[in-house]
Design a protein around this motif. Structure first.
Motif, PDB file in Angstrom:
ATOM      1  N   THR A   1     -14.096 -12.867  13.206  1.00 14.53           N
ATOM      2  CA  THR A   1     -14.289 -11.583  13.893  1.00 14.53           C
ATOM      3  C   THR A   1     -15.071 -10.596  13.042  1.00 14.53           C
ATOM      4  O   THR A   1     -15.926  -9.856  13.542  1.00 14.53           O
ATOM      5  CB  THR A   1     -12.931 -10.979  14.279  1.00 14.53           C
ATOM      6  OG1 THR A   1     -12.130 -10.828  13.094  1.00 14.53           O
ATOM      7  CG2 THR A   1     -12.204 -11.878  15.269  1.00 14.53           C
TER       8      THR A   1
ATOM      9  N   TYR B   1     -18.980 -11.982  12.387  1.00 10.65           N
ATOM     10  CA  TYR B   1     -19.919 -11.949  13.511  1.00 10.65           C
ATOM     11  C   TYR B   1     -19.739 -10.721  14.399  1.00 10.65           C
ATOM     12  O   TYR B   1     -20.418 -10.591  15.419  1.00 10.65           O
ATOM     13  CB  TYR B   1     -19.755 -13.219  14.364  1.00 10.65           C
ATOM     14  CG  TYR B   1     -19.996 -14.496  13.591  1.00 10.65           C
ATOM     15  CD1 TYR B   1     -21.266 -14.835  13.146  1.00 10.65           C
ATOM     16  CD2 TYR B   1     -18.942 -15.361  13.290  1.00 10.65           C
ATOM     17  CE1 TYR B   1     -21.490 -16.003  12.433  1.00 10.65           C
ATOM     18  CE2 TYR B   1     -19.150 -16.533  12.572  1.00 10.65           C
ATOM     19  CZ  TYR B   1     -20.423 -16.842  12.147  1.00 10.65           C
ATOM     20  OH  TYR B   1     -20.634 -17.997  11.436  1.00 10.65           O
TER      21      TYR B   1
ATOM     22  N   ILE C   1     -17.255  -9.812  16.421  1.00  9.98           N
ATOM     23  CA  ILE C   1     -16.846 -10.246  17.746  1.00  9.98           C
ATOM     24  C   ILE C   1     -15.361  -9.980  17.911  1.00  9.98           C
ATOM     25  O   ILE C   1     -14.654  -9.670  16.949  1.00  9.98           O
ATOM     26  CB  ILE C   1     -17.140 -11.746  17.967  1.00  9.98           C
ATOM     27  CG1 ILE C   1     -16.449 -12.591  16.878  1.00  9.98           C
ATOM     28  CG2 ILE C   1     -18.640 -12.023  17.981  1.00  9.98           C
ATOM     29  CD1 ILE C   1     -16.637 -14.087  17.031  1.00  9.98           C
ATOM     30  N   SER C   2     -14.899 -10.116  19.149  1.00  7.35           N
ATOM     31  CA  SER C   2     -13.487  -9.881  19.433  1.00  7.35           C
ATOM     32  C   SER C   2     -12.662 -11.105  19.041  1.00  7.35           C
ATOM     33  O   SER C   2     -13.189 -12.196  18.812  1.00  7.35           O
ATOM     34  CB  SER C   2     -13.289  -9.587  20.924  1.00  7.35           C
ATOM     35  OG  SER C   2     -13.600 -10.748  21.693  1.00  7.35           O
TER      36      SER C   2
ATOM     37  N   GLU D   1     -13.123 -13.909  21.576  1.00  7.41           N
ATOM     38  CA  GLU D   1     -14.390 -14.623  21.381  1.00  7.41           C
ATOM     39  C   GLU D   1     -14.311 -15.567  20.185  1.00  7.41           C
ATOM     40  O   GLU D   1     -14.849 -16.679  20.209  1.00  7.41           O
ATOM     41  CB  GLU D   1     -15.524 -13.608  21.206  1.00  7.41           C
ATOM     42  CG  GLU D   1     -15.858 -12.844  22.470  1.00  7.41           C
ATOM     43  CD  GLU D   1     -16.832 -11.714  22.215  1.00  7.41           C
ATOM     44  OE1 GLU D   1     -17.616 -11.381  23.125  1.00  7.41           O
ATOM     45  OE2 GLU D   1     -16.822 -11.151  21.089  1.00  7.41           O
TER      46      GLU D   1
END
Length: 493
Positions: A454, A457, A459-460, A463
Protein backbone atom coordinates in the motif's frame (compact mmCIF):
# COMPACT_ATOMS: atom_id res chain seq x y z
CA UNK A 1 69.44 1.07 -0.12
CA UNK A 2 69.11 -2.70 -0.41
CA UNK A 3 65.65 -2.59 1.18
CA UNK A 4 64.59 0.11 -1.30
CA UNK A 5 65.72 -2.05 -4.22
CA UNK A 6 63.75 -5.01 -2.86
CA UNK A 7 60.68 -2.81 -2.47
CA UNK A 8 60.91 -1.60 -6.07
CA UNK A 9 61.29 -5.15 -7.34
CA UNK A 10 58.25 -6.26 -5.34
CA UNK A 11 56.14 -3.36 -6.62
CA UNK A 12 57.18 -4.11 -10.19
CA UNK A 13 56.17 -7.77 -9.74
CA UNK A 14 52.74 -6.77 -8.37
CA UNK A 15 52.18 -4.48 -11.36
CA UNK A 16 53.06 -7.28 -13.75
CA UNK A 17 50.60 -9.64 -12.06
CA UNK A 18 47.79 -7.07 -12.11
CA UNK A 19 48.48 -6.24 -15.74
CA UNK A 20 48.37 -9.95 -16.64
CA UNK A 21 45.06 -10.46 -14.82
CA UNK A 22 43.47 -7.46 -16.51
CA UNK A 23 44.74 -8.57 -19.89
CA UNK A 24 43.33 -12.07 -19.37
CA UNK A 25 39.94 -10.73 -18.33
CA UNK A 26 39.69 -8.61 -21.48
CA UNK A 27 41.06 -11.31 -23.78
CA UNK A 28 38.88 -11.63 -26.84
CA UNK A 29 36.34 -9.04 -25.61
CA UNK A 30 35.74 -5.93 -27.78
CA UNK A 31 36.55 -2.57 -26.14
CA UNK A 32 32.87 -1.61 -25.95
CA UNK A 33 32.08 -4.76 -23.93
CA UNK A 34 35.02 -4.83 -21.52
CA UNK A 35 33.40 -2.68 -18.86
CA UNK A 36 29.68 -3.05 -19.50
CA UNK A 37 27.06 -4.72 -21.65
CA UNK A 38 24.88 -2.39 -23.68
CA UNK A 39 21.50 -4.08 -23.28
CA UNK A 40 19.19 -1.09 -23.68
CA UNK A 41 17.69 -2.57 -26.84
CA UNK A 42 17.34 -6.32 -27.34
CA UNK A 43 16.62 -7.96 -30.67
CA UNK A 44 15.10 -11.22 -31.84
CA UNK A 45 17.98 -13.11 -33.45
CA UNK A 46 18.26 -15.86 -36.03
CA UNK A 47 20.98 -17.72 -37.93
CA UNK A 48 23.20 -15.52 -40.10
CA UNK A 49 25.56 -18.09 -41.63
CA UNK A 50 25.11 -21.58 -43.04
CA UNK A 51 27.94 -24.05 -43.68
CA UNK A 52 26.81 -26.86 -45.99
CA UNK A 53 28.25 -30.37 -46.05
CA UNK A 54 27.64 -33.51 -48.06
CA UNK A 55 24.90 -34.82 -45.74
CA UNK A 56 23.67 -31.81 -43.84
CA UNK A 57 24.47 -28.30 -42.73
CA UNK A 58 25.38 -26.21 -39.69
CA UNK A 59 23.68 -22.86 -39.10
CA UNK A 60 25.38 -20.30 -36.87
CA UNK A 61 24.17 -17.21 -35.07
CA UNK A 62 26.59 -14.30 -35.06
CA UNK A 63 28.47 -14.71 -31.79
CA UNK A 64 29.84 -11.17 -32.19
CA UNK A 65 26.36 -9.71 -31.77
CA UNK A 66 26.43 -7.60 -28.57
CA UNK A 67 23.67 -9.61 -26.89
CA UNK A 68 25.27 -13.00 -27.52
CA UNK A 69 28.74 -11.63 -26.82
CA UNK A 70 27.61 -10.24 -23.47
CA UNK A 71 26.01 -13.56 -22.51
CA UNK A 72 29.32 -15.27 -23.33
CA UNK A 73 27.80 -17.99 -25.51
CA UNK A 74 27.70 -19.24 -29.09
CA UNK A 75 24.62 -20.86 -30.64
CA UNK A 76 24.36 -23.16 -33.67
CA UNK A 77 21.82 -25.44 -35.32
CA UNK A 78 22.95 -28.81 -36.69
CA UNK A 79 20.97 -30.61 -39.42
CA UNK A 80 22.06 -34.18 -40.23
CA UNK A 81 20.29 -35.82 -43.16
CA UNK A 82 19.20 -39.44 -43.19
CA UNK A 83 22.29 -41.66 -43.16
CA UNK A 84 24.52 -38.69 -42.30
CA UNK A 85 27.45 -38.81 -39.88
CA UNK A 86 28.67 -35.77 -37.94
CA UNK A 87 32.41 -36.38 -37.73
CA UNK A 88 34.29 -36.48 -34.39
CA UNK A 89 34.67 -32.98 -32.98
CA UNK A 90 35.54 -31.39 -29.65
CA UNK A 91 35.40 -27.90 -28.22
CA UNK A 92 37.34 -25.90 -25.65
CA UNK A 93 34.04 -24.88 -24.00
CA UNK A 94 31.24 -26.88 -22.36
CA UNK A 95 28.41 -27.70 -24.74
CA UNK A 96 24.72 -28.36 -24.16
CA UNK A 97 22.31 -29.43 -26.92
CA UNK A 98 18.65 -30.18 -27.46
CA UNK A 99 17.34 -32.63 -30.07
CA UNK A 100 14.56 -30.76 -31.86
CA UNK A 101 13.71 -33.52 -34.32
CA UNK A 102 14.67 -37.06 -35.30
CA UNK A 103 16.71 -39.83 -33.70
CA UNK A 104 20.20 -41.27 -33.92
CA UNK A 105 23.18 -42.58 -32.00
CA UNK A 106 25.96 -40.57 -30.42
CA UNK A 107 29.42 -41.54 -29.23
CA UNK A 108 31.85 -39.62 -27.06
CA UNK A 109 35.54 -40.03 -26.38
CA UNK A 110 36.64 -39.20 -22.84
CA UNK A 111 40.44 -39.36 -22.51
CA UNK A 112 41.62 -42.11 -20.20
CA UNK A 113 38.34 -44.04 -20.15
CA UNK A 114 38.20 -47.71 -21.12
CA UNK A 115 36.62 -49.10 -24.28
CA UNK A 116 33.62 -50.78 -22.70
CA UNK A 117 31.64 -51.57 -25.89
CA UNK A 118 32.91 -54.62 -27.81
CA UNK A 119 31.72 -56.17 -31.07
CA UNK A 120 30.80 -59.86 -30.87
CA UNK A 121 31.95 -60.75 -34.41
CA UNK A 122 35.10 -59.84 -36.36
CA UNK A 123 34.68 -57.33 -39.16
CA UNK A 124 33.80 -58.85 -42.53
CA UNK A 125 36.87 -57.32 -44.14
CA UNK A 126 39.08 -58.95 -41.51
CA UNK A 127 37.54 -62.37 -42.17
CA UNK A 128 38.11 -62.03 -45.89
CA UNK A 129 41.66 -60.85 -45.32
CA UNK A 130 42.33 -63.76 -43.01
CA UNK A 131 41.01 -66.24 -45.60
CA UNK A 132 43.21 -64.76 -48.30
CA UNK A 133 46.23 -64.87 -46.02
CA UNK A 134 45.49 -68.50 -45.14
CA UNK A 135 45.22 -69.40 -48.82
CA UNK A 136 48.49 -67.66 -49.61
CA UNK A 137 50.10 -69.44 -46.67
CA UNK A 138 49.08 -72.82 -48.03
CA UNK A 139 50.24 -72.05 -51.58
CA UNK A 140 53.42 -70.13 -50.93
CA UNK A 141 56.59 -70.41 -48.95
CA UNK A 142 55.26 -67.82 -46.47
CA UNK A 143 52.54 -70.15 -45.24
CA UNK A 144 53.80 -70.33 -41.69
CA UNK A 145 53.99 -66.56 -41.37
CA UNK A 146 50.45 -66.18 -42.79
CA UNK A 147 49.06 -68.68 -40.31
CA UNK A 148 50.66 -66.84 -37.42
CA UNK A 149 49.17 -63.56 -38.61
CA UNK A 150 45.79 -65.24 -39.05
CA UNK A 151 45.85 -66.57 -35.49
CA UNK A 152 46.70 -63.13 -34.22
CA UNK A 153 43.77 -61.55 -36.06
CA UNK A 154 41.15 -64.16 -35.22
CA UNK A 155 40.86 -62.75 -31.70
CA UNK A 156 40.33 -59.15 -32.94
CA UNK A 157 37.04 -57.47 -32.06
CA UNK A 158 36.23 -53.81 -32.55
CA UNK A 159 36.13 -51.94 -29.23
CA UNK A 160 35.16 -48.37 -28.53
CA UNK A 161 33.79 -46.12 -25.83
CA UNK A 162 30.15 -45.75 -24.89
CA UNK A 163 27.49 -45.24 -27.60
CA UNK A 164 24.06 -43.86 -26.65
CA UNK A 165 20.72 -43.48 -28.40
CA UNK A 166 19.48 -39.91 -28.81
CA UNK A 167 16.05 -38.80 -29.90
CA UNK A 168 13.63 -35.90 -29.99
CA UNK A 169 13.45 -34.18 -26.61
CA UNK A 170 16.90 -35.16 -25.33
CA UNK A 171 19.16 -32.64 -23.63
CA UNK A 172 22.81 -33.63 -24.19
CA UNK A 173 25.83 -32.29 -22.28
CA UNK A 174 29.42 -32.56 -23.51
CA UNK A 175 32.46 -31.66 -21.41
CA UNK A 176 35.34 -29.61 -22.90
CA UNK A 177 37.90 -31.66 -24.83
CA UNK A 178 35.61 -34.69 -25.20
CA UNK A 179 35.28 -35.55 -28.88
CA UNK A 180 31.82 -36.70 -29.96
CA UNK A 181 30.12 -37.90 -33.12
CA UNK A 182 26.46 -38.34 -34.15
CA UNK A 183 24.84 -40.61 -36.74
CA UNK A 184 21.26 -40.22 -38.00
CA UNK A 185 19.49 -43.58 -37.71
CA UNK A 186 15.99 -42.26 -38.44
CA UNK A 187 13.98 -41.61 -41.58
CA UNK A 188 13.96 -37.81 -41.23
CA UNK A 189 16.60 -35.12 -40.69
CA UNK A 190 18.15 -35.04 -37.22
CA UNK A 191 17.96 -31.43 -35.99
CA UNK A 192 19.93 -30.32 -32.92
CA UNK A 193 20.23 -26.84 -31.39
CA UNK A 194 23.46 -26.36 -29.41
CA UNK A 195 25.00 -23.79 -27.11
CA UNK A 196 28.68 -23.32 -26.29
CA UNK A 197 29.41 -21.55 -23.01
CA UNK A 198 32.56 -19.80 -24.17
CA UNK A 199 32.64 -17.58 -21.04
CA UNK A 200 32.80 -20.70 -18.84
CA UNK A 201 35.78 -20.96 -16.52
CA UNK A 202 36.86 -24.19 -18.26
CA UNK A 203 37.52 -22.32 -21.50
CA UNK A 204 41.04 -20.96 -21.11
CA UNK A 205 41.08 -19.33 -24.57
CA UNK A 206 39.40 -16.16 -25.83
CA UNK A 207 35.70 -15.57 -26.38
CA UNK A 208 35.72 -16.95 -29.90
CA UNK A 209 34.03 -20.33 -30.51
CA UNK A 210 36.71 -22.77 -31.64
CA UNK A 211 35.97 -26.12 -33.26
CA UNK A 212 38.61 -28.86 -33.12
CA UNK A 213 37.99 -31.62 -35.67
CA UNK A 214 39.54 -35.06 -35.56
CA UNK A 215 38.40 -35.87 -39.11
CA UNK A 216 37.03 -34.21 -42.23
CA UNK A 217 37.63 -30.83 -43.78
CA UNK A 218 35.56 -27.76 -44.44
CA UNK A 219 36.50 -25.77 -47.56
CA UNK A 220 33.90 -23.09 -46.69
CA UNK A 221 35.75 -22.09 -43.54
CA UNK A 222 34.68 -21.90 -39.93
CA UNK A 223 32.50 -19.42 -38.10
CA UNK A 224 33.45 -16.31 -36.17
CA UNK A 225 36.81 -15.22 -34.89
CA UNK A 226 40.07 -15.25 -36.83
CA UNK A 227 39.29 -18.65 -38.40
CA UNK A 228 36.22 -17.51 -40.30
CA UNK A 229 37.77 -16.71 -43.66
CA UNK A 230 40.07 -19.69 -44.13
CA UNK A 231 39.28 -23.35 -44.90
CA UNK A 232 39.14 -25.62 -41.89
CA UNK A 233 41.15 -28.85 -41.83
CA UNK A 234 41.20 -31.55 -39.21
CA UNK A 235 43.89 -31.56 -36.53
CA UNK A 236 45.92 -34.33 -38.16
CA UNK A 237 46.39 -32.18 -41.26
CA UNK A 238 48.97 -30.01 -39.54
CA UNK A 239 51.39 -32.83 -38.77
CA UNK A 240 54.11 -34.21 -41.00
CA UNK A 241 52.72 -37.43 -42.62
CA UNK A 242 55.92 -39.26 -41.72
CA UNK A 243 55.46 -38.31 -38.06
CA UNK A 244 51.88 -39.60 -38.16
CA UNK A 245 53.03 -42.81 -39.81
CA UNK A 246 55.63 -43.38 -37.10
CA UNK A 247 53.17 -42.59 -34.29
CA UNK A 248 50.42 -44.89 -35.61
CA UNK A 249 52.81 -47.47 -37.08
CA UNK A 250 51.26 -47.26 -40.53
CA UNK A 251 52.61 -46.37 -43.97
CA UNK A 252 52.89 -42.77 -45.14
CA UNK A 253 50.15 -43.15 -47.78
CA UNK A 254 47.60 -44.14 -45.12
CA UNK A 255 48.78 -41.31 -42.89
CA UNK A 256 48.07 -38.86 -45.72
CA UNK A 257 44.54 -40.25 -46.01
CA UNK A 258 43.94 -39.27 -42.39
CA UNK A 259 44.62 -35.65 -43.25
CA UNK A 260 41.63 -35.39 -45.66
CA UNK A 261 43.49 -32.96 -47.90
CA UNK A 262 41.42 -33.83 -50.98
CA UNK A 263 38.17 -34.40 -49.09
CA UNK A 264 35.52 -31.74 -49.76
CA UNK A 265 32.56 -33.45 -48.09
CA UNK A 266 32.56 -31.12 -45.09
CA UNK A 267 31.94 -32.06 -41.46
CA UNK A 268 28.77 -34.10 -42.09
CA UNK A 269 29.37 -37.00 -44.48
CA UNK A 270 27.06 -39.60 -45.98
CA UNK A 271 27.65 -43.17 -44.84
CA UNK A 272 27.97 -45.67 -47.68
CA UNK A 273 26.42 -49.01 -46.83
CA UNK A 274 25.45 -50.21 -43.34
CA UNK A 275 26.71 -48.40 -40.25
CA UNK A 276 27.54 -51.06 -37.71
CA UNK A 277 28.86 -50.13 -34.28
CA UNK A 278 28.46 -52.05 -31.04
CA UNK A 279 25.56 -50.61 -29.10
CA UNK A 280 22.79 -51.94 -26.86
CA UNK A 281 19.22 -52.09 -28.26
CA UNK A 282 16.83 -49.24 -27.58
CA UNK A 283 14.43 -50.08 -24.77
CA UNK A 284 10.74 -50.01 -25.66
CA UNK A 285 9.82 -48.37 -22.37
CA UNK A 286 12.06 -45.39 -23.00
CA UNK A 287 9.46 -42.93 -21.70
CA UNK A 288 9.86 -41.64 -18.14
CA UNK A 289 12.11 -44.40 -16.81
CA UNK A 290 12.91 -44.18 -13.12
CA UNK A 291 16.16 -46.07 -13.56
CA UNK A 292 17.62 -43.22 -15.61
CA UNK A 293 17.50 -40.82 -12.66
CA UNK A 294 20.17 -40.77 -9.95
CA UNK A 295 19.19 -41.86 -6.46
CA UNK A 296 19.90 -38.48 -5.03
CA UNK A 297 21.84 -35.24 -5.44
CA UNK A 298 25.62 -35.27 -5.78
CA UNK A 299 27.40 -35.67 -2.48
CA UNK A 300 29.52 -32.63 -3.17
CA UNK A 301 29.81 -30.05 -5.97
CA UNK A 302 32.92 -31.82 -7.26
CA UNK A 303 31.73 -35.43 -7.52
CA UNK A 304 29.00 -37.21 -9.43
CA UNK A 305 27.56 -39.60 -6.84
CA UNK A 306 28.63 -43.11 -5.97
CA UNK A 307 26.63 -44.69 -8.79
CA UNK A 308 28.40 -42.81 -11.59
CA UNK A 309 31.95 -42.13 -12.69
CA UNK A 310 33.40 -39.70 -15.20
CA UNK A 311 33.53 -42.50 -17.78
CA UNK A 312 30.04 -43.92 -17.32
CA UNK A 313 28.04 -40.84 -16.37
CA UNK A 314 24.90 -40.17 -18.35
CA UNK A 315 25.20 -37.34 -20.84
CA UNK A 316 21.56 -36.88 -21.78
CA UNK A 317 18.09 -36.64 -20.29
CA UNK A 318 14.78 -36.50 -22.15
CA UNK A 319 12.66 -33.51 -21.11
CA UNK A 320 9.97 -33.74 -23.79
CA UNK A 321 8.09 -36.54 -22.04
CA UNK A 322 4.91 -35.11 -20.42
CA UNK A 323 5.42 -37.48 -17.47
CA UNK A 324 8.66 -35.57 -16.68
CA UNK A 325 6.92 -32.19 -16.45
CA UNK A 326 7.65 -30.01 -13.44
CA UNK A 327 4.68 -27.72 -14.14
CA UNK A 328 1.61 -29.14 -15.90
CA UNK A 329 -1.87 -27.78 -16.60
CA UNK A 330 -4.00 -29.74 -19.11
CA UNK A 331 -5.50 -26.75 -20.91
CA UNK A 332 -2.43 -24.48 -20.67
CA UNK A 333 0.77 -26.45 -21.17
CA UNK A 334 3.82 -27.73 -19.33
CA UNK A 335 7.34 -26.72 -18.34
CA UNK A 336 10.20 -29.16 -17.68
CA UNK A 337 13.67 -28.36 -16.35
CA UNK A 338 16.90 -30.33 -16.15
CA UNK A 339 19.76 -29.35 -13.86
CA UNK A 340 22.63 -30.95 -11.96
CA UNK A 341 20.21 -32.67 -9.57
CA UNK A 342 18.58 -34.63 -12.39
CA UNK A 343 21.59 -34.88 -14.72
CA UNK A 344 24.79 -34.73 -12.62
CA UNK A 345 27.13 -34.05 -15.56
CA UNK A 346 25.64 -30.53 -15.65
CA UNK A 347 27.52 -29.85 -12.41
CA UNK A 348 30.73 -30.11 -14.43
CA UNK A 349 29.66 -28.03 -17.42
CA UNK A 350 27.69 -25.57 -15.24
CA UNK A 351 24.73 -25.36 -17.60
CA UNK A 352 21.04 -26.27 -17.41
CA UNK A 353 17.97 -26.25 -19.67
CA UNK A 354 14.21 -25.72 -19.61
CA UNK A 355 11.65 -27.03 -22.10
CA UNK A 356 8.28 -25.29 -22.42
CA UNK A 357 5.10 -26.02 -24.39
CA UNK A 358 2.09 -23.71 -23.97
CA UNK A 359 -1.20 -23.48 -25.83
CA UNK A 360 -2.65 -20.51 -27.64
CA UNK A 361 -4.41 -19.00 -24.62
CA UNK A 362 -1.55 -19.39 -22.15
CA UNK A 363 0.91 -17.00 -20.56
CA UNK A 364 4.13 -17.58 -18.67
CA UNK A 365 3.90 -15.34 -15.63
CA UNK A 366 6.46 -12.50 -15.43
CA UNK A 367 9.73 -13.70 -13.92
CA UNK A 368 13.48 -13.17 -13.92
CA UNK A 369 16.57 -15.39 -13.67
CA UNK A 370 18.34 -14.94 -10.35
CA UNK A 371 21.74 -16.43 -11.19
CA UNK A 372 21.99 -17.07 -14.94
CA UNK A 373 21.64 -15.69 -18.42
CA UNK A 374 18.93 -17.38 -20.49
CA UNK A 375 19.04 -18.11 -24.21
CA UNK A 376 15.49 -18.87 -25.37
CA UNK A 377 15.09 -20.60 -28.76
CA UNK A 378 11.69 -21.13 -30.39
CA UNK A 379 11.17 -24.65 -31.79
CA UNK A 380 7.54 -24.23 -32.91
CA UNK A 381 4.69 -21.73 -32.95
CA UNK A 382 4.67 -18.04 -32.12
CA UNK A 383 4.64 -15.89 -29.00
CA UNK A 384 4.95 -12.31 -27.87
CA UNK A 385 7.89 -11.73 -25.52
CA UNK A 386 8.49 -8.60 -23.48
CA UNK A 387 11.74 -7.98 -21.60
CA UNK A 388 12.38 -5.22 -19.03
CA UNK A 389 15.85 -4.12 -17.93
CA UNK A 390 17.22 -2.90 -14.60
CA UNK A 391 16.03 0.68 -15.27
CA UNK A 392 12.44 -0.45 -15.76
CA UNK A 393 12.61 0.13 -19.51
CA UNK A 394 11.00 -2.18 -22.05
CA UNK A 395 14.00 -3.35 -24.11
CA UNK A 396 12.16 -5.97 -26.16
CA UNK A 397 8.52 -6.33 -27.22
CA UNK A 398 8.39 -8.52 -30.31
CA UNK A 399 6.91 -11.64 -31.78
CA UNK A 400 9.17 -14.71 -31.74
CA UNK A 401 8.65 -17.63 -34.11
CA UNK A 402 10.29 -20.91 -35.07
CA UNK A 403 14.05 -20.66 -35.58
CA UNK A 404 14.43 -17.35 -33.73
CA UNK A 405 16.29 -16.70 -30.50
CA UNK A 406 16.13 -14.22 -27.62
CA UNK A 407 18.89 -13.52 -25.10
CA UNK A 408 17.46 -12.70 -21.66
CA UNK A 409 20.19 -11.31 -19.37
CA UNK A 410 20.41 -12.16 -15.68
CA UNK A 411 17.91 -10.19 -13.62
CA UNK A 412 15.94 -8.90 -16.61
CA UNK A 413 12.22 -9.57 -16.13
CA UNK A 414 10.25 -11.07 -19.01
CA UNK A 415 6.82 -12.43 -19.88
CA UNK A 416 5.76 -14.83 -22.65
CA UNK A 417 2.28 -14.76 -24.23
CA UNK A 418 1.50 -17.63 -26.60
CA UNK A 419 -0.07 -16.75 -29.93
CA UNK A 420 0.00 -20.14 -31.66
CA UNK A 421 0.90 -23.10 -29.41
CA UNK A 422 4.36 -21.82 -28.53
CA UNK A 423 7.21 -24.31 -27.89
CA UNK A 424 10.73 -23.41 -26.81
CA UNK A 425 14.00 -24.62 -25.31
CA UNK A 426 15.99 -22.38 -22.95
CA UNK A 427 19.65 -22.87 -22.11
CA UNK A 428 20.86 -21.26 -18.89
CA UNK A 429 24.42 -20.49 -17.85
CA UNK A 430 24.21 -22.09 -14.41
CA UNK A 431 24.01 -25.74 -13.34
CA UNK A 432 21.16 -24.89 -10.96
CA UNK A 433 19.49 -21.83 -12.43
CA UNK A 434 16.87 -20.21 -10.20
CA UNK A 435 13.95 -17.97 -11.09
CA UNK A 436 11.79 -15.52 -9.18
CA UNK A 437 8.28 -14.72 -10.40
CA UNK A 438 6.63 -11.31 -10.19
CA UNK A 439 3.04 -12.62 -10.12
CA UNK A 440 1.39 -15.74 -8.72
CA UNK A 441 1.31 -17.80 -5.55
CA UNK A 442 5.10 -17.90 -5.05
CA UNK A 443 5.92 -14.45 -6.44
CA UNK A 444 7.90 -11.63 -4.90
CA UNK A 445 4.78 -9.45 -4.65
CA UNK A 446 2.85 -12.23 -2.90
CA UNK A 447 5.60 -12.46 -0.25
CA UNK A 448 5.43 -8.76 0.66
CA UNK A 449 3.26 -7.52 3.53
CA UNK A 450 0.09 -5.63 2.58
CA UNK A 451 1.35 -2.49 4.32
CA UNK A 452 4.49 -2.52 2.19
CA UNK A 453 2.40 -2.75 -1.00
CA UNK A 454 0.00 0.00 0.00
CA UNK A 455 2.80 2.43 0.80
CA UNK A 456 5.03 1.46 -2.11
CA UNK A 457 2.35 1.88 -4.79
CA UNK A 458 0.04 4.35 -2.99
CA UNK A 459 -2.93 2.01 -3.25
CA UNK A 460 -5.70 0.94 -0.92
CA UNK A 461 -5.62 -2.13 1.27
CA UNK A 462 -8.24 -3.84 -0.89
CA UNK A 463 -6.23 -3.17 -4.06
CA UNK A 464 -3.15 -4.61 -2.39
CA UNK A 465 -5.11 -7.76 -1.51
CA UNK A 466 -6.13 -8.21 -5.17
CA UNK A 467 -2.52 -7.84 -6.28
CA UNK A 468 -1.40 -10.52 -3.82
CA UNK A 469 -4.19 -13.07 -4.12
CA UNK A 470 -5.95 -12.76 -7.50
CA UNK A 471 -3.43 -14.95 -9.35
CA UNK A 472 -3.41 -18.40 -7.81
CA UNK A 473 -1.06 -20.18 -10.23
CA UNK A 474 2.73 -20.30 -9.92
CA UNK A 475 4.04 -20.45 -13.52
CA UNK A 476 1.34 -20.64 -16.21
CA UNK A 477 -1.94 -18.75 -16.44
CA UNK A 478 -4.57 -17.77 -19.01
CA UNK A 479 -3.67 -14.84 -21.21
CA UNK A 480 -7.23 -13.49 -21.16
CA UNK A 481 -8.54 -11.36 -18.31
CA UNK A 482 -11.82 -10.99 -16.50
CA UNK A 483 -14.02 -12.93 -14.16
CA UNK A 484 -13.84 -16.15 -16.25
CA UNK A 485 -10.06 -16.27 -15.74
CA UNK A 486 -10.50 -16.02 -11.96
CA UNK A 487 -13.06 -18.88 -12.02
CA UNK A 488 -10.68 -21.05 -14.09
CA UNK A 489 -7.83 -20.35 -11.68
CA UNK A 490 -9.93 -21.44 -8.68
CA UNK A 491 -11.00 -24.63 -10.45
CA UNK A 492 -7.49 -25.53 -11.70
CA UNK A 493 -5.38 -24.49 -8.70
Amino acid sequence: MIKLDHLLVAMFGVLLVLNGCLARQSLGVPPQLRNECNLDNLDVLQATETIKSEAGQIEYLDHNHPQIRCAGVSVSRLVIEQGGLYLPTFFSSPKISYVVQGMGISGRVIPGCAETFMDSQPMQGQQQGQGQQGQQGQEGQQGQQGQQQQQGQQGFRDMHQKVEHVRHGDVIAITPGSAHWIYNTGDQPLVIISLLDIANYQNQLDRNPRVFRLAGSNPQGGFGGPQQQQPQQNMLNGFDPQVLAQALKIDVRLAQELQNKQDNRGNIVRVRGPFQVARPPLRQSYESEKWRHPRGPPQSPQDNGLEETICSMRTHENIDDPARADVYKPNLGRVTSVNSLTLPILQFVRLSATRGIIQGNAMVLPKYNMNANEILYCTRGQARIQVVNDNGQNVLDQQVQKGQLVVIPQGFAYVVQSQNNFEWISFKTNANAMISTLAGRTSALRALPLEVLTNAYQISLEEARRIKFNTLETTLTHARSGQQQLIDQIVEA
